[in-house]
Write a protein that holds these residues in place. Structure first.
Motif, mmCIF file in Angstrom:
data_model
loop_
_atom_site.group_PDB
_atom_site.id
_atom_site.type_symbol
_atom_site.label_atom_id
_atom_site.label_comp_id
_atom_site.label_asym_id
_atom_site.label_seq_id
_atom_site.Cartn_x
_atom_site.Cartn_y
_atom_site.Cartn_z
ATOM 1 N N LEU A 190 12.860 7.768 2.109
ATOM 2 C CA LEU A 190 11.936 7.023 2.954
ATOM 3 C C LEU A 190 11.158 7.978 3.851
ATOM 4 O O LEU A 190 11.643 9.045 4.198
ATOM 5 C CB LEU A 190 12.702 6.008 3.801
ATOM 6 N N VAL A 191 9.942 7.589 4.201
ATOM 7 C CA VAL A 191 9.095 8.391 5.071
ATOM 8 C C VAL A 191 8.783 7.609 6.334
ATOM 9 O O VAL A 191 9.013 6.405 6.412
ATOM 10 C CB VAL A 191 7.787 8.810 4.356
ATOM 11 N N ASP A 192 8.248 8.324 7.325
ATOM 12 C CA ASP A 192 7.874 7.686 8.580
ATOM 13 C C ASP A 192 6.500 7.030 8.512
ATOM 14 O O ASP A 192 6.227 6.065 9.210
ATOM 15 C CB ASP A 192 7.872 8.720 9.707
ATOM 16 N N LEU A 193 5.645 7.589 7.662
ATOM 17 C CA LEU A 193 4.278 7.115 7.558
ATOM 18 C C LEU A 193 3.809 7.279 6.117
ATOM 19 O O LEU A 193 3.995 8.342 5.522
ATOM 20 C CB LEU A 193 3.372 7.944 8.482
ATOM 21 N N ALA A 194 3.231 6.231 5.558
ATOM 22 C CA ALA A 194 2.654 6.299 4.215
ATOM 23 C C ALA A 194 1.187 5.924 4.318
ATOM 24 O O ALA A 194 0.820 5.016 5.066
ATOM 25 C CB ALA A 194 3.384 5.355 3.265
ATOM 26 N N SER A 195 0.357 6.640 3.561
ATOM 27 C CA SER A 195 -1.076 6.393 3.649
ATOM 28 C C SER A 195 -1.736 6.414 2.286
ATOM 29 O O SER A 195 -1.224 7.000 1.333
ATOM 30 C CB SER A 195 -1.740 7.449 4.546
ATOM 31 N N CYS A 196 -2.866 5.774 2.235
ATOM 32 C CA CYS A 196 -3.755 5.807 1.075
ATOM 33 C C CYS A 196 -5.138 5.508 1.629
ATOM 34 O O CYS A 196 -5.426 4.373 1.992
ATOM 35 C CB CYS A 196 -3.354 4.788 0.028
ATOM 36 N N LEU A 197 -5.965 6.524 1.734
ATOM 37 C CA LEU A 197 -7.298 6.343 2.301
ATOM 38 C C LEU A 197 -8.340 6.385 1.191
ATOM 39 O O LEU A 197 -8.485 7.385 0.501
ATOM 40 C CB LEU A 197 -7.595 7.449 3.321
ATOM 41 N N GLY A 198 -9.046 5.280 1.019
ATOM 42 C CA GLY A 198 -10.158 5.248 0.089
ATOM 43 C C GLY A 198 -9.795 5.105 -1.373
ATOM 44 O O GLY A 198 -10.623 5.382 -2.233
ATOM 45 N N ALA A 199 -8.579 4.692 -1.688
ATOM 46 C CA ALA A 199 -8.183 4.576 -3.099
ATOM 47 C C ALA A 199 -7.297 3.358 -3.323
ATOM 48 O O ALA A 199 -6.263 3.436 -3.963
ATOM 49 C CB ALA A 199 -7.474 5.847 -3.554
ATOM 50 N N THR A 200 -7.701 2.225 -2.797
ATOM 51 C CA THR A 200 -6.861 1.032 -2.915
ATOM 52 C C THR A 200 -6.721 0.542 -4.348
ATOM 53 O O THR A 200 -5.923 -0.351 -4.620
ATOM 54 C CB THR A 200 -7.375 -0.113 -2.030
ATOM 55 N N TRP A 201 -7.420 1.175 -5.274
ATOM 56 C CA TRP A 201 -7.240 0.853 -6.685
ATOM 57 C C TRP A 201 -5.822 1.162 -7.149
ATOM 58 O O TRP A 201 -5.366 0.606 -8.129
ATOM 59 C CB TRP A 201 -8.267 1.593 -7.548
ATOM 60 N N ILE A 202 -5.092 2.016 -6.416
ATOM 61 C CA ILE A 202 -3.733 2.377 -6.847
ATOM 62 C C ILE A 202 -2.793 1.182 -6.809
ATOM 63 O O ILE A 202 -1.768 1.181 -7.480
ATOM 64 C CB ILE A 202 -3.134 3.558 -6.059
ATOM 65 N N GLY A 203 -3.128 0.171 -6.016
ATOM 66 C CA GLY A 203 -2.312 -1.039 -5.939
ATOM 67 C C GLY A 203 -3.081 -2.276 -6.359
ATOM 68 O O GLY A 203 -2.738 -3.382 -5.946
ATOM 69 N N ASP A 204 -4.132 -2.079 -7.124
ATOM 70 C CA ASP A 204 -4.992 -3.189 -7.565
ATOM 71 C C ASP A 204 -5.597 -3.942 -6.387
ATOM 72 O O ASP A 204 -5.710 -5.162 -6.406
ATOM 73 C CB ASP A 204 -4.239 -4.155 -8.485
ATOM 74 N N GLY A 205 -5.965 -3.218 -5.335
ATOM 75 C CA GLY A 205 -6.600 -3.813 -4.169
ATOM 76 C C GLY A 205 -5.828 -3.518 -2.897
ATOM 77 O O GLY A 205 -4.758 -2.897 -2.921
ATOM 78 N N VAL A 206 -6.378 -3.980 -1.782
ATOM 79 C CA VAL A 206 -5.788 -3.679 -0.473
ATOM 80 C C VAL A 206 -4.374 -4.239 -0.347
ATOM 81 O O VAL A 206 -3.445 -3.530 0.056
ATOM 82 C CB VAL A 206 -6.696 -4.217 0.667
ATOM 83 N N VAL A 207 -4.175 -5.505 -0.689
ATOM 84 C CA VAL A 207 -2.853 -6.136 -0.522
ATOM 85 C C VAL A 207 -1.801 -5.406 -1.354
ATOM 86 O O VAL A 207 -0.727 -5.061 -0.853
ATOM 87 C CB VAL A 207 -2.908 -7.637 -0.880
ATOM 88 N N GLY A 208 -2.092 -5.149 -2.613
ATOM 89 C CA GLY A 208 -1.136 -4.455 -3.465
ATOM 90 C C GLY A 208 -0.854 -3.043 -2.996
ATOM 91 O O GLY A 208 0.287 -2.560 -3.092
ATOM 92 N N THR A 209 -1.869 -2.368 -2.475
ATOM 93 C CA THR A 209 -1.674 -1.005 -1.967
ATOM 94 C C THR A 209 -0.800 -1.011 -0.718
ATOM 95 O O THR A 209 0.109 -0.185 -0.583
ATOM 96 C CB THR A 209 -3.033 -0.332 -1.698
ATOM 97 N N VAL A 210 -1.033 -1.945 0.181
ATOM 98 C CA VAL A 210 -0.189 -2.057 1.377
ATOM 99 C C VAL A 210 1.253 -2.360 0.968
ATOM 100 O O VAL A 210 2.199 -1.762 1.501
ATOM 101 C CB VAL A 210 -0.740 -3.124 2.349
ATOM 102 N N GLU A 211 1.444 -3.260 0.029
ATOM 103 C CA GLU A 211 2.805 -3.563 -0.445
ATOM 104 C C GLU A 211 3.468 -2.324 -1.046
ATOM 105 O O GLU A 211 4.654 -2.086 -0.828
ATOM 106 C CB GLU A 211 2.769 -4.707 -1.453
ATOM 107 N N LEU A 212 2.707 -1.525 -1.785
ATOM 108 C CA LEU A 212 3.232 -0.278 -2.354
ATOM 109 C C LEU A 212 3.632 0.694 -1.251
ATOM 110 O O LEU A 212 4.728 1.279 -1.295
ATOM 111 C CB LEU A 212 2.171 0.354 -3.266
ATOM 112 N N LEU A 213 2.801 0.853 -0.255
ATOM 113 C CA LEU A 213 3.099 1.775 0.841
ATOM 114 C C LEU A 213 4.331 1.330 1.635
ATOM 115 O O LEU A 213 5.162 2.154 2.018
ATOM 116 C CB LEU A 213 1.881 1.906 1.762
ATOM 117 N N ILE A 214 4.450 0.045 1.870
ATOM 118 C CA ILE A 214 5.587 -0.485 2.631
ATOM 119 C C ILE A 214 6.913 -0.146 1.951
ATOM 120 O O ILE A 214 7.915 0.106 2.615
ATOM 121 C CB ILE A 214 5.445 -2.011 2.835
#
Length: 145
Positions: free
Chosen positions: A103-127
């Motif tokens: 686990l990490v303290d902070l996870a980020s993805c700036l400008g590439a929300t395609w990695i989670g098929d959009g913002v919601v999926g990317t946030v779920e992936l980061l969480i």
């Protein structure tokens, strides 16, 4: 697996491949009040400018994951240039679905929300990678807020 050659050629001279500039990355680092040793995961990290400058300026540690072999090599070179190669690592890999065991303290993805098929999926992936400083995953993911 790699980015299309045309994209890599077009972006190869860029230090930052997302909608932020160096001033905004610096402001974000200050706003987050990053403590030394903060563990950061940056998915679709590009040429690693965020992790490299935060390692220098805030003494964070971190890992960047990017699908481009060219950008991953540039990120490693930038870490060497800024003196943070001991603090950050860059992995060539597909950020889509990437979850770390640690686990990490902070996870980020700036400008590439395609990695989670959009913002919601990317946030779920980061969480799924962010913890509360406990280190190893206990077998369950943190709840979504």
């Amino acid at each position: 697996m790699d980015l299309p050659r045309g994209f890599t050629i077009r972006e190869s001279t860029h230090r930052i491949h997302n909608p932020f500039g160096s001033d905004k990355l610096a402001a974000l680092g200050r706003a987050l009040v990053l403590a030394p040793g903060t563990r950061v995961l940056d998915l679709a990290s590009g040429s690693g400018e965020m992790l490299c400058t935060w390692a220098r300026d805030h003494q964070i540690t971190g890992t960047g994951v990017d699908i481009s072999t060219v950008f991953t090599a540039q990120a490693r070179a930038r870490a060497d240039e800024l003196g943070g190669a001991e603090q950050v690592a860059f992995v060539h890999g597909d950020a889509c679905g990437h979850v770390t065991d640690d686990l990490v303290d902070l996870a980020s993805c700036l400008g590439a929300t395609w990695i989670g098929d959009g913002v919601v999926g990317t946030v779920e992936l980061l969480i799924r990678t962010v913890g509360t400083g406990t280190g190893r995953r206990s077998g369950s993911n943190p709840p979504l807020a």
